[in-house]
Scaffold this motif. Structure first.
Motif, PDB file in Angstrom:
ATOM      1  N   GLN A  30      33.839  44.900  45.172  1.00 30.54           N
ATOM      2  CA  GLN A  30      33.410  45.882  44.258  1.00 30.54           C
ATOM      3  C   GLN A  30      32.623  45.444  42.963  1.00 30.54           C
ATOM      4  O   GLN A  30      33.089  44.301  42.493  1.00 30.54           O
ATOM      5  CB  GLN A  30      34.695  46.790  43.811  1.00 30.54           C
ATOM      6  CG  GLN A  30      35.449  47.358  45.061  1.00 30.54           C
ATOM      7  CD  GLN A  30      34.969  48.456  45.874  1.00 30.54           C
ATOM      8  OE1 GLN A  30      33.934  48.872  45.265  1.00 30.54           O
ATOM      9  NE2 GLN A  30      34.818  48.410  46.937  1.00 30.54           N
ATOM     10  N   ALA A  31      32.056  46.331  42.087  1.00 36.15           N
ATOM     11  CA  ALA A  31      31.241  45.847  40.983  1.00 36.15           C
ATOM     12  C   ALA A  31      31.400  46.996  39.841  1.00 36.15           C
ATOM     13  O   ALA A  31      31.803  48.070  40.305  1.00 36.15           O
ATOM     14  CB  ALA A  31      29.754  45.597  41.257  1.00 36.15           C
ATOM     15  N   ARG A  32      31.354  46.518  38.676  1.00 41.74           N
ATOM     16  CA  ARG A  32      31.450  47.456  37.810  1.00 41.74           C
ATOM     17  C   ARG A  32      30.705  47.167  36.530  1.00 41.74           C
ATOM     18  O   ARG A  32      30.820  45.756  36.172  1.00 41.74           O
ATOM     19  CB  ARG A  32      32.883  47.802  37.150  1.00 41.74           C
ATOM     20  CG  ARG A  32      33.212  48.727  36.205  1.00 41.74           C
ATOM     21  CD  ARG A  32      34.589  48.959  35.957  1.00 41.74           C
ATOM     22  NE  ARG A  32      35.441  47.510  35.426  1.00 41.74           N
ATOM     23  CZ  ARG A  32      36.738  47.476  35.104  1.00 41.74           C
ATOM     24  NH1 ARG A  32      37.302  48.607  35.197  1.00 41.74           N
ATOM     25  NH2 ARG A  32      37.276  46.510  34.989  1.00 41.74           N
ATOM     26  N   ASP A  89      31.579  43.045  35.884  1.00 29.82           N
ATOM     27  CA  ASP A  89      32.655  42.876  36.666  1.00 29.82           C
ATOM     28  C   ASP A  89      32.301  42.642  38.066  1.00 29.82           C
ATOM     29  O   ASP A  89      31.724  43.363  38.733  1.00 29.82           O
ATOM     30  CB  ASP A  89      33.843  43.859  36.560  1.00 29.82           C
ATOM     31  CG  ASP A  89      34.187  44.202  35.128  1.00 29.82           C
ATOM     32  OD1 ASP A  89      34.028  42.944  34.122  1.00 29.82           O
ATOM     33  OD2 ASP A  89      35.045  44.902  34.780  1.00 29.82           O
ATOM     34  N   ALA A  90      33.009  41.644  38.573  1.00 27.30           N
ATOM     35  CA  ALA A  90      32.748  41.589  40.237  1.00 27.30           C
ATOM     36  C   ALA A  90      34.190  41.523  40.844  1.00 27.30           C
ATOM     37  O   ALA A  90      35.070  40.559  40.268  1.00 27.30           O
ATOM     38  CB  ALA A  90      32.080  40.425  40.550  1.00 27.30           C
ATOM     39  N   TYR A  91      34.726  42.044  41.857  1.00 30.07           N
ATOM     40  CA  TYR A  91      36.101  42.246  42.240  1.00 30.07           C
ATOM     41  C   TYR A  91      35.831  41.976  44.120  1.00 30.07           C
ATOM     42  O   TYR A  91      35.108  42.546  44.774  1.00 30.07           O
ATOM     43  CB  TYR A  91      36.827  43.400  42.125  1.00 30.07           C
ATOM     44  CG  TYR A  91      37.605  43.527  40.421  1.00 30.07           C
ATOM     45  CD1 TYR A  91      38.781  43.249  40.382  1.00 30.07           C
ATOM     46  CD2 TYR A  91      36.620  43.757  39.498  1.00 30.07           C
ATOM     47  CE1 TYR A  91      39.305  43.611  38.984  1.00 30.07           C
ATOM     48  CE2 TYR A  91      37.258  43.939  38.274  1.00 30.07           C
ATOM     49  CZ  TYR A  91      38.496  43.553  38.085  1.00 30.07           C
ATOM     50  OH  TYR A  91      38.955  43.902  36.953  1.00 30.07           O
ATOM     51  N   HIS A  92      37.205  41.502  44.275  1.00 28.71           N
ATOM     52  CA  HIS A  92      37.214  41.327  45.729  1.00 28.71           C
ATOM     53  C   HIS A  92      38.671  41.346  46.192  1.00 28.71           C
ATOM     54  O   HIS A  92      39.681  40.691  45.607  1.00 28.71           O
ATOM     55  CB  HIS A  92      36.668  40.101  46.569  1.00 28.71           C
ATOM     56  CG  HIS A  92      36.771  39.928  48.073  1.00 28.71           C
ATOM     57  ND1 HIS A  92      37.931  39.587  48.505  1.00 28.71           N
ATOM     58  CD2 HIS A  92      36.024  40.585  49.041  1.00 28.71           C
ATOM     59  CE1 HIS A  92      37.784  39.882  49.959  1.00 28.71           C
ATOM     60  NE2 HIS A  92      36.425  40.059  50.198  1.00 28.71           N
ATOM     61  N   SER A  93      39.123  42.160  46.969  1.00 27.35           N
ATOM     62  CA  SER A  93      40.505  42.533  47.375  1.00 27.35           C
ATOM     63  C   SER A  93      40.658  42.723  48.747  1.00 27.35           C
ATOM     64  O   SER A  93      39.871  43.176  49.451  1.00 27.35           O
ATOM     65  CB  SER A  93      41.223  43.919  46.453  1.00 27.35           C
ATOM     66  OG  SER A  93      40.529  44.710  46.762  1.00 27.35           O
TER      67      SER A  93
END
Length: 745
Positions: free
Chosen positions: A472-474, A450-454
């Protein structure tokens, strides 16, 4: 003189006295002593058959008797006797006469005078049975160029015989001085008409005209009458425009005694690859800002244009590709409830395209939500664009089984709230096999990145949903083994199945709380997700625990009875702190106990019970019951829900409540029934510490009486709302529903 709309009585009820009528028309039996008339070679020839035939060569008169049939240009005449003057072309038919036109309409009478083309003529004591449904009866009738004109006539779409074949009064009929039926237009036009309902004359309708059959046609529809506290008396008079066989428009003015009028319009279009519809409501009037007030005062009200738009449609581009979309938007938060259009508290608009292949799926979508809830911030409501999902299913050439690859991305924007973007790629492998002892074993492997940006994370009210701002990554890895061992055998005159089930899931600790949570907020242990790889509903949270889940399934199938039940629990093998909050039934190492039981007896009883019991002292944390008892015409329904999860008040998706729903219908005569329903909020301080309710708060009551037969639906409904929202005030509402069937509108 009043025309009759009755046909003959069956032999079993010849002794029954029929209702007094000015005329009684019998539909004669088709003679079987003579074969059908031969089809002529051309339209200017007549094919005929009869038991006996006489010909006077001097007067050029042909007399046929005994099951006479004449056929010309698609028109068929049947009679006991036919006299044909070849010189004048006049045909006189006597005794049990019927003429069937090319459209299938059948005219019955005692005596017909027609031309030798069988197209035009005069009929005494006429009954016209329309191929598209309905009957016309008249003292006299004529047919000219295919158009029927009837004098002192009546029309009905109702049956005029009971189940024993005896004549009966139709539920409704339209009486008129003159009636014209045009088969080409499929339309009936009346002169000085009035509708008779249950034998009682209603208001006159001097300019009445309507289509017949199922095709429909332009014209006024039956008005809708209602009363409520918000708008007073309401009269809605729809007008239907049939623009084409695949397009129509309905325009409905709504006139109120306590409010300004409202205009409703609905357009529908069906084409070879799809369909769409557009419905709109518009008015100008006062509204009150959403709140707890149940009254409208000049100081609090504002006059504005008020409207609602509802449009949806879809198009199948190819066997694999399709597009669809919908728009739902209201001018303000109380418009839908104020005018009783809908009770939805959120309106969702969507747009998307998808491709469904034999082993693949692709979806590109976007959606936006308008909140109508009191106190909700529209700025916190998400807009998702784009939402992309792709899946590919493959056979595993190495280990066997099925491999599914998935790629997903989501972008959520808020006008005054947190923005989140997400993308992930995943692979899931499943292998199902049967052992020699009959166990069903399923192996599952799951990998995901996963790759997130908020951003604007501080604007999220629940801290556990916000995550850390920025990138953020997971990485996710999980493996599972699921074993079911069904035992099947005969029992109690049927078949029973007992299936113990055990599942082991292993997953390492994951970076969950550092990521935003947009789609996995509502989580609750229940029978549907007990054996799921991830008990969270969405993708933003993944259950990072190593656990064993165990349960048992039981079913019993008899000819008229079935029973299915499941009960289970899970135990977390690792001791690290769970990300699942209190109240979900999964926060401790040992989960709560969940189950479901479904019982059915014929089509008479349907019962479903779902429950969750606290693992420590067996307190009921979830108790849900849905039951229906009765037949199609007389039944009772009960629905009960109690959630007592003891969750934190900050978790907005885990609030407790208690609710009771009751409904039923009793048919007390062949066509008459009474019905009712109620919704009661039983929530009090035990379920919701912030609630000031006393544990019995009615939400809505409904009670009505209805009549329904083959050609008429009539109903009167009373409803009382106990909750107010702005200018949508609580109070009573009454609605009268009247629908004539087989009238084409």
């Amino acid at each position: 003189m009043r025309p009759a709309l009755l046909i003959g009585c069956a032999l079993s009820c010849l002794a029954v006295t029929a209702p007094a009528m000015a005329q009684q028309l019998n539909e004669p039996q088709v003679p079987i002593s003579a074969p059908d008339a031969p089809v002529p070679a051309s339209d200017d020839q007549i094919g005929f058959s009869a038991d006996a035939l006489q010909y006077d060569s001097n007067s050029e008169i042909v007399t046929a008797s005994g099951a006479v049939q004449l056929l010309r240009d698609g028109n068929r005449l049947r009679a006991d006797k036919v006299v044909w003057n070849r010189t004048s072309g006049k045909v006189e038919a006597i005794g049990n006469v019927s003429v069937t036109d090319p459209d299938g309409n059948i005219a019955y009478g005692d005596r017909f005078d027609v031309t030798d083309t069988l197209k035009d003529g005069v009929v005494d004591n006429m009954l016209l049975v329309l191929q598209s449904g309905g009957r016309l009866a008249a003292a006299t009738g004529t047919r000219t160029n295919g158009i029927y004109t009837l004098n002192r006539a009546a029309y009905t779409g109702c049956a005029v015989e009971d189940s024993d074949g005896c004549p009966k009064e139709p539920t409704w009929q339209i009486n008129a001085v003159k009636v014209v039926y045009d088969p080409t237009r499929e339309r009936v036009t009346y002169t000085n008409a009035n509708i008779e309902l249950f034998g009682l004359p209603l208001i006159p309708l001097p300019g009445l005209s309507h289509p017949v059959g199922e095709g429909g046609g332009s014209g006024l529809m039956v008005p809708n009458l209602r009363y409520d506290r918000n708008n007073g008396f309401e009269v809605a008079l729809p007008y239907y425009f049939k623009l084409a066989p695949n397009r129509d428009l309905t325009v409905t003015p709504h006139v109120y005694s306590n409010s300004l009028p409202m205009l409703e319009a609905g357009f529908r279009h069906l084409y070879d690859r799809g369909a769409y519809q557009i419905t709109g409501y518009a008015t100008y009037g006062s509204r009150v800002a959403t709140g707890d007030s149940s009254s409208t005062t000049p100081a609090a009200s504002e006059k504005d244009p008020r409207f609602y738009l509802d449009a949806s449609g879809g198009l199948q581009l190819t066997p694999e590709w399709s597009v669809d979309g919908s728009i739902r938007f209201a001018s303000d938060r109380t418009f839908l409830r104020r005018y009783d259009i809908s009770r939805d508290d959120r309106l969702r608009s969507t747009l998307g395209a998808q491709r469904i292949g034999q082993n693949s799926y692709f979806s590109l979508r976007g959606w936006a939500v308008q909140t109508l809830r009191a106190g909700d911030s529209q700025g916190q409501t998400p807009i998702a664009l784009p939402v992309i999902d792709y899946r590919l299913r493959l056979k595993d050439p190495l280990l066997g089984g099925v491999l599914q690859l998935q790629a997903n991305t989501l972008a959520i924007t808020r006008t005054h709230g947190q923005d989140t973007q997400r993308a992930f790629a995943a692979a899931e492998w499943n292998l199902r096999t049967l052992t020699g002892m009959g166990q069903e074993v399923t192996f599952t492997g799951y990998l995901r990145g996963d790759a997130y940006h908020s951003s604007d994370n501080a604007l999220t009210t629940t801290a556990s949903y916000a995550g850390d701002p920025g990138w953020q990554a997971r990485g996710i890895a999980a493996a599972a083994v699921d074993m079911r061992w069904p035992f099947i055998g005969e029992a109690f005159g049927g078949v029973q199945r007992i299936a113990p089930r055990v599942q082991i899931v292993a997953a390492p600790k994951l970076a969950n709380l550092s990521l935003p949570n947009e789609d996995a907020r509502a989580v609750d242990l229940e029978d549907s997700n007990l054996f799921a790889l991830n008990r969270f509903a969405g993708y933003d949270r993944f259950e990072d625990s190593t656990r064993v889940t165990y349960g048992i399934e039981y079913s019993l199938s008899l000819p008229d009875f079935s029973l299915q039940t499941i009960v289970g629990q899970s135990y977390r093998l690792n001791s690290r702190t769970s990300i699942l909050p209190d109240g979900t039934g999964l926060s401790d190492r040992t989960s709560d106990i969940v189950g479901r039981t479904t019982v059915r007896y014929k089509d008479f009883i349907s019962f479903t019970h779902r429950f969750r019991l606290d693992k420590d002292h067996l307190a009921v944390r979830r108790n849900e019951l849905d039951a229906t008892v009765g037949s199609r015409n007389t039944y009772a329904m009960v629905g009960y829900l109690r959630l007592n999860r003891d969750a934190l008040a900050a978790l907005e998706d885990l609030q407790d409540r208690e609710e009771l729903r009751l409904g039923g219908r009793i048919q007390f005569a062949r066509f008459w029934s009474v019905f009712g329903s109620t919704v009661i909020d039983l929530t009090d301080g035990k379920e919701d510490p912030l609630s000031i309710a006393d544990g019995y708060e009615p939400v809505r009551h409904r009670l009505g009486i209805a009549y329904e037969d083959d050609c008429l639906t009539l109903g009167l409904t009373w409803r009382r709302d106990y909750q107010a929202n702005g200018d949508a005030r609580k109070g009573n509402a009454f609605q009268l529903r009247l629908a004539f069937r087989n009238i084409g509108i």
